[in-house]
Design an enzyme around this catalytic site. Sequence first.
Site, PDB file in Angstrom:
ATOM      1  N   ARG A  28      12.825  33.050  29.878  1.00 46.69           N
ATOM      2  CA  ARG A  28      14.277  32.865  29.854  1.00 46.69           C
ATOM      3  C   ARG A  28      14.669  31.472  30.332  1.00 46.69           C
ATOM      4  O   ARG A  28      15.759  31.286  30.900  1.00 46.69           O
ATOM      5  CB  ARG A  28      14.995  33.933  30.672  1.00 46.69           C
ATOM      6  CG  ARG A  28      14.905  35.318  30.047  1.00 46.69           C
ATOM      7  CD  ARG A  28      15.747  36.325  30.794  1.00 46.69           C
ATOM      8  NE  ARG A  28      15.607  37.654  30.206  1.00 46.69           N
ATOM      9  CZ  ARG A  28      15.846  38.791  30.849  1.00 46.69           C
ATOM     10  NH1 ARG A  28      16.262  38.758  32.104  1.00 46.69           N
ATOM     11  NH2 ARG A  28      15.701  39.958  30.252  1.00 46.69           N
ATOM     12  N   ARG A  32      21.347  31.280  30.757  1.00 45.13           N
ATOM     13  CA  ARG A  32      22.626  31.224  31.450  1.00 45.13           C
ATOM     14  C   ARG A  32      22.640  30.378  32.708  1.00 45.13           C
ATOM     15  O   ARG A  32      23.710  29.963  33.152  1.00 45.13           O
ATOM     16  CB  ARG A  32      23.072  32.656  31.798  1.00 45.13           C
ATOM     17  CG  ARG A  32      23.432  33.493  30.586  1.00 45.13           C
ATOM     18  CD  ARG A  32      23.660  34.941  30.957  1.00 45.13           C
ATOM     19  NE  ARG A  32      22.409  35.615  31.300  1.00 45.13           N
ATOM     20  CZ  ARG A  32      22.335  36.865  31.737  1.00 45.13           C
ATOM     21  NH1 ARG A  32      23.433  37.560  31.915  1.00 45.13           N
ATOM     22  NH2 ARG A  32      21.165  37.408  32.015  1.00 45.13           N
ATOM     23  N   ARG A  41      27.573  28.375  24.634  1.00 47.03           N
ATOM     24  CA  ARG A  41      28.004  29.764  24.454  1.00 47.03           C
ATOM     25  C   ARG A  41      29.508  29.861  24.230  1.00 47.03           C
ATOM     26  O   ARG A  41      29.982  30.767  23.546  1.00 47.03           O
ATOM     27  CB  ARG A  41      27.580  30.588  25.678  1.00 47.03           C
ATOM     28  CG  ARG A  41      27.769  32.083  25.524  1.00 47.03           C
ATOM     29  CD  ARG A  41      27.224  32.822  26.727  1.00 47.03           C
ATOM     30  NE  ARG A  41      27.890  32.415  27.962  1.00 47.03           N
ATOM     31  CZ  ARG A  41      27.542  32.863  29.170  1.00 47.03           C
ATOM     32  NH1 ARG A  41      26.523  33.701  29.307  1.00 47.03           N
ATOM     33  NH2 ARG A  41      28.205  32.466  30.240  1.00 47.03           N
ATOM     34  N   ASP A  78      15.498  37.136  20.144  1.00 50.41           N
ATOM     35  CA  ASP A  78      15.528  38.407  20.861  1.00 50.41           C
ATOM     36  C   ASP A  78      14.475  39.322  20.266  1.00 50.41           C
ATOM     37  O   ASP A  78      14.138  39.184  19.082  1.00 50.41           O
ATOM     38  CB  ASP A  78      16.912  39.074  20.764  1.00 50.41           C
ATOM     39  CG  ASP A  78      17.065  40.195  21.782  1.00 50.41           C
ATOM     40  OD1 ASP A  78      16.668  41.335  21.463  1.00 50.41           O
ATOM     41  OD2 ASP A  78      17.562  39.941  22.889  1.00 50.41           O
ATOM     42  N   TYR A 155      14.572  51.081  22.034  1.00 52.60           N
ATOM     43  CA  TYR A 155      15.900  50.638  21.620  1.00 52.60           C
ATOM     44  C   TYR A 155      16.371  51.390  20.386  1.00 52.60           C
ATOM     45  O   TYR A 155      17.529  51.826  20.300  1.00 52.60           O
ATOM     46  CB  TYR A 155      15.887  49.135  21.329  1.00 52.60           C
ATOM     47  CG  TYR A 155      16.042  48.276  22.545  1.00 52.60           C
ATOM     48  CD1 TYR A 155      17.190  48.353  23.345  1.00 52.60           C
ATOM     49  CD2 TYR A 155      15.057  47.357  22.905  1.00 52.60           C
ATOM     50  CE1 TYR A 155      17.338  47.542  24.462  1.00 52.60           C
ATOM     51  CE2 TYR A 155      15.201  46.541  24.026  1.00 52.60           C
ATOM     52  CZ  TYR A 155      16.340  46.650  24.801  1.00 52.60           C
ATOM     53  OH  TYR A 155      16.493  45.858  25.910  1.00 52.60           O
TER      54      TYR A 155
END
Length: 348
Positions: A28, A32, A41, A78, A155
Amino acid sequence: MVVATQVPHLLRAARGEEVDRPPVWMMRQAGRYMKAYRDLREKYPSFRERSEIPEVAIEVSLQPWRAFQPDGVILFSDIVTPLPGLGIDMDIAEGKGPIIHSPIRTQEQIESLRQLEPAESLPFIKEILQALRAEVGNRATVLGFVGAPWTLAAYAVEGKGSKTYSIIKGMAFSNPTVLHQLLEKLADAIAIYVRYQIDCGAQVVQMFDSWAGQLSPQDYETFALPYQQRVFQQVKQTHPDTPLILLVAESAGLLERMARSGADLISVDWTVDMADARARLGNKIGVQGNLDPGVLFGSHEFIRDRIYDTVKKAGTRGHILNLGHGVLPDTPEENVRFFFETAKQISY
């Protein structure tokens, strides 16, 4: 595409070759905690836009490369990205993760799934990976990544992330035949996807089995391990020289079983001491990790001490320095920079 005149540092370590210091990247690492990402974003609020519009995904992938010069540059994507190519409609909700609009609950749904044709359904992946290779040349290793069959099934069946996994476990324990059919289809699709990423420029591929740590050891051996093996075996048949990394979150009780997956390296989380992980895994398999991401909220001295401790315990061959999981959103960028700078100053 740039043709490397020498083999990148991380790729050599992933192959088990001798290197003069541990290569380093961060899971990651594009995300963010970086102001540059948060600014982007604002312009592209949808995760699918950010990961599927090539020029945007390329920019996000390269933000940490330009800022910190890690040894690995990973495709921004992803794990659920290939699902629409199988006929599983999904979206990725900001802050919530993947949402599957029609969860897979029946044999009829499984039988209707398509074979993955990544060149048709995921053409942006090729453009992104080729651009990353061209940008970093032999100065860094380009990593691809995919989800593992159990995690993608979780998922697809649950319809979203879960705290209990009661729906897929209900299927596993009451109707396992149907679940095994789904896992087989997903494993074959993921193998195709890994091969495609390698053909497009990925030099190492990491498979995330994020939710396999929610399984008991015996259920891991039934529903996760055989399908990890199925993916890796198929990839190794055609791409035997591409190192493959396996990550399972909360994997302390599963390390020995993970070593049987066929992966070349095991990504170790911070709940296991790296010396213990090495002892449990043996010398034939590489390791990645395993600083607690929370360490990056400590002082520079504390961060340095933890890096040195991990590197010492991992040994001088077959170790990629990383966090035990992804960098946390509020992590100070200056501490991320210090992490990379410190790692690069180590010499064996």
